[in-house]
Design a protein around this motif. Structure first.
Motif, PDB file in Angstrom:
ATOM      1  N   ASN A 152       3.266   6.920  -6.989  1.00  0.00           N
ATOM      2  CA  ASN A 152       2.712   8.090  -7.407  1.00  0.00           C
ATOM      3  C   ASN A 152       3.327   9.472  -7.018  1.00  0.00           C
ATOM      4  O   ASN A 152       3.335  10.303  -7.860  1.00  0.00           O
ATOM      5  CB  ASN A 152       1.020   8.080  -6.799  1.00  0.00           C
ATOM      6  N   ASN A 182       0.938  -1.251   0.143  1.00  0.00           N
ATOM      7  CA  ASN A 182      -0.165   0.078  -0.019  1.00  0.00           C
ATOM      8  C   ASN A 182       0.656   1.402  -0.022  1.00  0.00           C
ATOM      9  O   ASN A 182       0.569   2.210  -0.734  1.00  0.00           O
ATOM     10  CB  ASN A 182      -0.884  -0.164   1.256  1.00  0.00           C
ATOM     11  N   PRO A 183       1.778   1.751   0.858  1.00  0.00           N
ATOM     12  CA  PRO A 183       2.684   2.777   0.919  1.00  0.00           C
ATOM     13  C   PRO A 183       3.467   2.547  -0.541  1.00  0.00           C
ATOM     14  O   PRO A 183       3.870   3.758  -1.001  1.00  0.00           O
ATOM     15  CB  PRO A 183       3.422   2.573   2.127  1.00  0.00           C
ATOM     16  N   THR A 188       2.588   1.891  -3.249  1.00  0.00           N
ATOM     17  CA  THR A 188       1.818   2.448  -4.287  1.00  0.00           C
ATOM     18  C   THR A 188       1.721   4.087  -4.247  1.00  0.00           C
ATOM     19  O   THR A 188       1.846   4.686  -5.330  1.00  0.00           O
ATOM     20  CB  THR A 188       0.374   1.996  -4.374  1.00  0.00           C
ATOM     21  N   SER A 189       1.709   4.460  -2.759  1.00  0.00           N
ATOM     22  CA  SER A 189       1.637   5.730  -2.638  1.00  0.00           C
ATOM     23  C   SER A 189       2.958   6.776  -3.233  1.00  0.00           C
ATOM     24  O   SER A 189       2.974   7.659  -3.859  1.00  0.00           O
ATOM     25  CB  SER A 189       1.313   6.199  -1.321  1.00  0.00           C
TER      26      SER A 189
END
Length: 489
Positions: free
Chosen positions: A269, A262-263, A265-266
């Motif tokens: 971005n 999850n982090p 992916t952040s």
């Protein structure tokens, strides 16, 4: 008369030839059937009474009646012996209640109980103390309740009293009370408390020495087989523990990978947005690109870790070459650290229907073994091509070869490498990798073989070859690949 020796009692005449063991002797009889205990106890008591030695029987009511009937059939006047206090019968449960304290045999209580009975016998003998024969099964009742340690303590107390009061002892145990491997230690300790040990009726009822020796040989073979099975079971159990630990680690790894994803992916971005900033100079933009590249590589590894522990419920179409590449990404730090040269020769992607997680496990095992075998500065070659089953050329599929430049496998080890728990890695190896790998290949109706040559200079090594068949829907693609490549398997 307390007993008769008339010629009509043939069995009694035979028993008269038997002699009672010496005082302080302590014999134990293991038996399967009550009948055999009754006959053994009768023989012991009849020998005592026949020699004029007082006797005591400590048993259940059923067994007391059974022994009395057998003694009477032998011509012994059981009623007369009872009346004269030369033959005393005691209830085994009542004796246990008298000698136990807080669930354990008590030496002082045992002496009091025995002294009271011996006093009765002494009075009947004119106040003289003389040797007494005692047959009993109180210890067997304790073992039947799984109170083996209490039985052992009571045996020791009886040994002390035998020396103190000149007793000759005979006790019986039901053999099935010791039918588990965990009973071996207490069984041998009970045997050690006796001066003589009589085996079960299966042995004693044999009439001649050759039959008995064959019986003992068979028991020895069975004991060896049981010991081997026990050791194997302990290794299955140990492997299960290791497997459960590995499974737990796998679940934890997958959970961590999921949380990390999850982090990541952040961050991906954010790097994209940073890279879009026109105010960055070339140097900073270069560093951002490198950071983004490593971040994406980390994301791929994380996805591989998640996929590694995710299994489908049925076979699905998958390609072997990408699976191998995914496994290699996990091993990339080890390959780089050991400066191992990796050569990939993918002639096809190797489309088959399989369980992807099991395929990853298969190639992780084989590639991991190859990395350990070559050590530093070695070489590993990977080949994926269309192929045929050598034992059935009509079967098309994928042939995968994993070759290493390691020292090779010794001749004596080659026949055992697929055996469970066999390892050449000492404490660091479980001996399950190749066994599991072969199981995976067989589950997919494939074959795994190897060839090896001993060497110390990276000119020998080992090659594992795996054939995995294609399903009918994929055979046409493999046939076209084989025709195009001119492959023959």
């Amino acid at each position: 008369m307390m007993y008769s020796t008339s010629s009509s009692h043939r069995g009694w005449k035979l028993l008269m030839k038997e002699t009672l063991p010496d005082p302080v002797a302590h014999t134990v009889q293991f038996y399967e059937q009550d009948r055999f205990f009754l006959e053994s106890a009768t023989r012991f008591l009849a020998a005592a009474l026949g020699q004029g030695t007082p006797a005591i029987l400590i048993a259940t009511e059923e067994h007391r009646n059974g022994v009395a009937a057998r003694l009477q059939a032998l011509g012994i006047d059981v009623s007369g012996a009872r009346d004269a206090e030369r033959y005393i019968e005691l209830d085994a449960e009542q004796v246990l209640s008298a000698v136990m304290r807080e669930g354990k045999p008590d030496a002082d209580r045992s002496r009091i109980a025995v002294r009271d009975v011996l006093a009765r016998i002494s009075r009947a003998c004119g106040g003289k103390q003389q040797p007494v024969a005692v047959a009993g099964e109180a210890v067997s009742l304790l073992s039947a309740r799984s109170e083996h340690e209490a039985a052992l303590q009571l045996e020791r107390i009886w040994n002390d009293m035998a020396r103190e009061y000149c007793l000759t002892l005979f006790c019986g145990y039901v053999a099935r009370n010791f039918d588990r491997a965990a009973h071996a230690d207490v069984f041998w300790r009970i045997c050690a408390e006796h001066t003589d040990v009589l085996p079960e009726e299966g042995y004693l009822e044999l009439e001649n020495s050759p039959d008995r020796r064959r019986y003992v040989a068979r028991l020895q073979q069975q004991a060896r087989a049981l010991e081997t099975e026990k050791e194997a079971r302990q290794r299955s159990e140990e492997a299960l523990v290791r497997s459960e630990k590995l499974a737990a680690v796998g679940r934890l790894t997958a959970s961590i990978a999921h949380e990390i994803n999850n982090p990541l992916t952040s961050l991906t971005n954010l790097f994209y947005l940073i890279n879009m900033d026109t105010s960055l100079d070339a140097t900073v933009r270069h560093y951002v690109a490198l950071a983004d590249q490593e971040l994406r590589r980390t994301a791929r590894i994380t996805k591989q870790m998640l996929a590694f522990h995710r299994e489908s419920s049925s076979r699905v179409p998958c390609k072997i070459a990408p699976i191998i590449d995914g496994v290699l990404e996990l091993y990339e730090p080890r390959l780089r650290k050991s400066n191992i040269r990796l050569e990939r020769h993918y002639k096809v992607e190797g489309a088959i229907e399989a369980f992807p997680a099991e395929m990853r496990q298969l190639f992780a095992n084989l590639i991991g073994n190859a990395i350990e075998a070559v050590g530093d500065n070695g070489r590993i070659r990977l080949r994926v091509a269309g192929g045929r089953d050598w034992t059935n050329p009509s079967r098309l599929g994928v042939r995968i070869a994993i070759a290493d430049s390691g020292p090779g496998i010794s001749a004596e080890d080659r026949g055992r490498i697929f055996e469970p728990f066999f390892t050449t890695k000492g404490e660091s190896g479980t001996g399950l990798g190749l066994w599991v790998s072969r199981g995976i290949v067989q589950k997919h109706e494939g074959r795994i073989t190897f060839r090896s040559r001993l060497s110390q200079d990276h000119r020998g090594g080992t090659v594992f070859s795996i054939f995995l068949p294609a399903t009918h829907t994929l055979e046409a693609e493999h046939r076209d690949n084989l025709d195009a490549l001119g492959a023959t398997g």
